[in-house]
Design an enzyme around this catalytic site. Structure first.
Site, mmCIF file in Angstrom:
data_model
loop_
_atom_site.group_PDB
_atom_site.id
_atom_site.type_symbol
_atom_site.label_atom_id
_atom_site.label_comp_id
_atom_site.label_asym_id
_atom_site.label_seq_id
_atom_site.Cartn_x
_atom_site.Cartn_y
_atom_site.Cartn_z
ATOM 1 N N ASP A 62 0.848 -1.191 0.000
ATOM 2 C CA ASP A 62 0.000 0.000 0.000
ATOM 3 C C ASP A 62 0.884 1.243 0.000
ATOM 4 O OD1 ASP A 62 -1.870 1.987 0.456
ATOM 5 O OD2 ASP A 62 -2.071 1.526 2.600
ATOM 6 N N ASN A 103 -0.190 4.532 -0.671
ATOM 7 C CA ASN A 103 -0.784 5.813 -0.274
ATOM 8 C C ASN A 103 -1.425 5.777 1.111
ATOM 9 O OD1 ASN A 103 -3.026 4.321 -0.813
ATOM 10 N ND2 ASN A 103 -4.063 5.887 -2.028
ATOM 11 N N ASP A 153 -3.839 3.976 2.669
ATOM 12 C CA ASP A 153 -5.259 3.825 2.981
ATOM 13 C C ASP A 153 -5.591 2.396 3.420
ATOM 14 O OD1 ASP A 153 -5.030 2.482 0.633
ATOM 15 O OD2 ASP A 153 -6.640 3.533 -0.418
ATOM 16 N N ASP A 174 -1.886 -1.257 -3.702
ATOM 17 C CA ASP A 174 -2.179 -0.519 -4.933
ATOM 18 C C ASP A 174 -1.051 -0.675 -5.949
ATOM 19 O OD1 ASP A 174 -0.232 1.285 -3.832
ATOM 20 O OD2 ASP A 174 -1.847 2.127 -2.595
ATOM 21 N N ASP A 183 -5.205 -10.598 -15.215
ATOM 22 C CA ASP A 183 -6.275 -11.546 -14.950
ATOM 23 C C ASP A 183 -7.491 -11.085 -15.736
ATOM 24 O OD1 ASP A 183 -7.816 -13.505 -13.553
ATOM 25 O OD2 ASP A 183 -6.554 -13.196 -11.788
ATOM 26 N N ASP A 202 -9.893 -16.428 -15.907
ATOM 27 C CA ASP A 202 -10.695 -16.938 -14.799
ATOM 28 C C ASP A 202 -11.725 -17.952 -15.299
ATOM 29 O OD1 ASP A 202 -11.152 -16.266 -11.888
ATOM 30 O OD2 ASP A 202 -13.195 -16.007 -12.618
ATOM 31 N N GLU A 262 -7.515 -20.823 -16.025
ATOM 32 C CA GLU A 262 -7.926 -21.420 -14.759
ATOM 33 C C GLU A 262 -8.937 -22.492 -15.136
ATOM 34 O OE1 GLU A 262 -9.773 -20.350 -10.379
ATOM 35 O OE2 GLU A 262 -10.699 -19.568 -12.172
ATOM 36 N N HIS A 270 -4.559 -17.263 -4.519
ATOM 37 C CA HIS A 270 -5.412 -16.371 -3.723
ATOM 38 C C HIS A 270 -6.729 -17.019 -3.301
ATOM 39 C CE1 HIS A 270 -7.069 -16.286 -7.675
ATOM 40 N NE2 HIS A 270 -8.138 -15.657 -7.238
ATOM 41 N N ASP A 271 -7.002 -18.236 -3.788
ATOM 42 C CA ASP A 271 -8.238 -18.934 -3.418
ATOM 43 C C ASP A 271 -7.983 -20.072 -2.442
ATOM 44 O OD1 ASP A 271 -9.862 -17.433 -5.139
ATOM 45 O OD2 ASP A 271 -9.557 -18.822 -6.818
HETATM 46 O O1 TEU Z 1 -12.094 -19.059 -8.971
HETATM 47 C C1 TEU Z 1 -12.853 -20.111 -9.475
HETATM 48 C C2 TEU Z 1 -13.383 -21.061 -8.485
HETATM 49 O O2 TEU Z 1 -14.436 -21.610 -8.707
HETATM 50 C C3 TEU Z 1 -12.682 -21.423 -7.259
HETATM 51 O O3 TEU Z 1 -11.371 -21.113 -7.181
HETATM 52 C C4 TEU Z 1 -13.455 -20.985 -6.093
HETATM 53 O O4 TEU Z 1 -13.309 -19.622 -5.841
HETATM 54 C C5 TEU Z 1 -12.997 -21.713 -4.889
HETATM 55 O O5 TEU Z 1 -12.871 -23.053 -5.193
HETATM 56 C C6 TEU Z 1 -13.991 -21.570 -3.811
HETATM 57 O O6 TEU Z 1 -13.590 -22.399 -2.789
HETATM 58 C C7 TEU Z 1 -11.997 -17.894 -9.709
HETATM 59 C C8 TEU Z 1 -11.174 -16.865 -8.955
HETATM 60 O O7 TEU Z 1 -9.849 -17.348 -8.830
HETATM 61 C C9 TEU Z 1 -11.832 -16.574 -7.648
HETATM 62 O O8 TEU Z 1 -11.072 -15.702 -6.854
HETATM 63 C C10 TEU Z 1 -13.193 -15.978 -7.954
HETATM 64 O O9 TEU Z 1 -13.898 -15.819 -6.766
HETATM 65 C C11 TEU Z 1 -13.999 -16.846 -8.899
HETATM 66 O O10 TEU Z 1 -13.260 -17.331 -10.003
HETATM 67 C C12 TEU Z 1 -15.132 -16.061 -9.487
HETATM 68 O O11 TEU Z 1 -14.623 -15.113 -10.386
HETATM 69 CA CA CA Z 2 -3.587 2.131 -1.152
#
Ligand code: TEU
Ligand code: CA
Length: 556
Positions: A20, A22, A24, A28, A97, A198, A255, A328-329
């Site tokens: 971050d 700035n 907040d 970013d 993405d 995605d 993905e 990130h998931d």
């Molecule tokens: O994720 C697709 C998805 O179905 C999974 O990764 C799901 O979020 C996870 O299994 C739930 O437990 C993609 C993105 O990576 C995710 O961050 C988004 O939320 C999702 O698509 C919708 O765009």
């Molecule tokens: Ca920021």
């Protein structure tokens, strides 16, 4: 010549949580620019940025309301252009993405589409009349509830595979497809180096929209067979390749939830013109009865190993795979597959890194994994930010199906927020991520686990990742060599050989917290072996210490 991305390592940035600039509390684009030297030092080649576009933030940016505007929380287009220029100066590529299965309900296309059944944008989305006073079919959405939302403006339902604020786009409509390709081309003209797509396996829907199979006790049916690998998905990808990718030098990665060894060579076949590579999710989307992903069960090592060997064998000479243990998931890979206890934390983090980077495919590093970041001690549901976690709490705890303490334990092991705590840059306030209170809590272990401490310590996890990444550059055996699976039934050891151009590398690793003997079938060949890289001091080829990972070059 090999495509450039075969020798490259991709680093995934979750912009909200990276840096971050700035003050907040939200990461970013300027923050990313400030950290380019760090990334260059790590040695990665490509930065994949999770969505940076304008979005109401229902799903942290995976709900896009303008595909060509920067989310003001992240900065401006000028900030993006500066990031791109500064990254390119350092030889770093930028992959964006793209969320093309659905948009935000606040996208102007959807706002128009809702207005009436005859609006020119009506067919940009998937509208159906209800049935017997309810939705058109029984499909449930990924984030809970029905996959259909009634909209009283026109008296019909629209499909949303994810949240009701993420209506699915109608790829059957050629105008919609042309509009998406034009957006991608304009990003290419701006100089971006590729795209991560995605849920790309879901873009083509079975137009009959039949009910899905319903598990005993479940309210909703499974849309899987009618939405995953739908009838026209390969036609669309070939078209997108022809219309966009073929005109630029890009990295494209899908993905590909639900991908199989049979259709992977279609999505990312070496001879096909669809995507360059795919993510599969079998090792992370594990489901346990009775609540699916909401479980605190430890992963099953043998199952994990067998499925990676299955994918490695299936891809050999046919398709190209993205390699990863976290994103990130997913919860933090160290907490999930490694061991957080102080004596094993760093060693197991390094071993897991080797097991990914020494396979055939393109390795992906998720931000913070190069420091051995781990799951955070979120204490109550109020600490969680993610729509999936909050909806699950509502659906399962507030209805009495799971007790609050059980659900907190499950969330602690499996929630997506585990990967979304701020990057741990140093041991100052808020881990050096921000001058303000961050949007999500910082893992208190930042006092000891942080980048500043690791950059200068030669045996840190960071410096081990550096060596591993450098190895891929200097040694073609990693990007081009065959992979030979070994000890497929061993309950602790993960081992394989890489072979290329008359050379043989032997990788052996111990996924347990006790010392193990290496079976003679491997040690027999190790006589004059030369050490390439190890995560323990003085490794010996005949036994493995807890969480040891070593790679040797076999001689003679
Ligand atoms: O994720 C697709 C998805 O179905 C999974 O990764 C799901 O979020 C996870 O299994 C739930 O437990 C993609 C993105 O990576 C995710 O961050 C988004 O939320 C999702 O698509 C919708 O765009
Ligand atoms: Ca920021």
């Amino acid at each position: 010549m090999q495509p450039w991305w075969k020798k490259f390592v991709v680093y995934q940035i979750y912009p909200r949580s990276f840096m971050d600039a700035n003050g907040d509390g939200i990461g970013d684009l300027k923050g990313i620019s400030q950290k380019l030297n760090y990334l260059q030092r790590l040695g990665v080649d490509v930065l994949w940025l999770s969505p940076i576009y304008q979005s109401p933030g229902d799903d942290n940016g995976y709900d896009i309301s303008d595909y060509e505007a920067i989310n003001p929380e992240f900065g401006t287009m000028a900030d993006f252009e500066e990031l791109l220029t500064e990254a390119h100066k350092r030889g770093l590529k930028i992959v964006l993405d793209q969320v093309l299965n659905h948009s935000s309900d606040e996208h102007p296309w959807f706002q128009e589409s809702r207005k009436s059944k005859t609006n020119p944008y009506r067919d940009y989305y998937i509208w159906r009349a209800g049935k017997e006073g309810g939705p058109p079919n029984n499909w449930g959405s990924v984030f809970g509830g029905s996959a259909w939302q009634y909209d009283d403006l026109s008296g019909e339902y629209y499909l949303h595979s994810f949240s009701p604020k993420q209506p699915d786009l109608n790829w059957e409509n050629p105008k919609l497809r042309a509009a998406l390709y034009a957006i991608l081309r304009r990003w290419c003209e701006r100089g971006v180096d590729g795209f991560r797509f995605d849920v790309i396996t879901m873009i083509s829907k079975d137009q009959r929209f039949p009910d899905g199979e319903r598990q005993a006790g479940a309210t909703y049916g499974d849309f899987g067979p009618y939405m995953l690998h739908g009838p026209r998905v390969h036609e669309y990808l070939e078209e997108m390749n022809r219309e966009v990718f073929s005109h630029y030098d890009l990295l494209t990665v899908g993905e590909c939830g639900g991908i199989t060894i049979d259709n992977a060579p279609l999505y990312a076949g070496l001879e096909r013109k669809e995507l360059d590579m795919f993510f599969q999710f079998e090792h992370v989307d594990t489901w346990d009865p009775p609540f699916g992903k909401w479980t605190d069960a430890r992963f099953d090592f043998l199952q994990h190993k067998r499925l990676f060997f299955k994918w490695q064998k299936a891809c050999a000479g046919k398709a190209w795979m993205a390699l990863f243990l976290g994103n990130h998931d997913q919860p933090r890979l160290l907490s999930r597959f490694g061991d957080e206890r102080p004596q094993w934390r760093e060693r197991s983090a390094k071993m897991l890194a080797m097991s990914t980077h020494l396979m055939l495919g393109t390795p992906y590093v998720y931000q913070g994994d190069e420091l051995g970041m781990s799951n955070a001690p979120f204490a109550t549901i109020a600490d969680y930010r993610d729509i999936e976690a909050r909806n699950a709490w509502h659906d399962l705890v507030e209805t009495g199906q799971i007790s609050a303490p059980d659900m907190l334990r499950f969330l602690g092991k499996r929630s997506r927020d585990q990967a979304r705590t701020p990057m741990q840059w140093d041991n100052t306030a808020h881990a050096g991520f921000s001058a303000a209170d961050p949007w999500i809590m910082v893992n208190p272990n930042y006092l000891t686990v942080n980048a500043e401490e690791q950059l200068t310590r030669p045996d840190s996890v960071f410096n081990f990742y550096r060596r591993l990444i450098a190895l891929r550059k200097s040694e073609d055996i990693l990007s081009a060599g065959d992979l030979l699976p070994q000890l497929e039934d061993d309950a602790q050891i993960f081992a394989w050989q890489r072979r290329y151009d008359g050379r043989v590398w032997q990788f052996i690793s111990n996924w347990s917290d006790v010392e193990v003997e290496v079976p003679t079938e491997l040690t027999a060949a190790m006589g004059a072996a030369e050490l390439v890289l190890s995560n323990v001091e003085s490794p010996v080829p005949t036994s493995l210490q807890p969480y040891e990972g070593t790679v040797w070059e076999l001689k003679g």
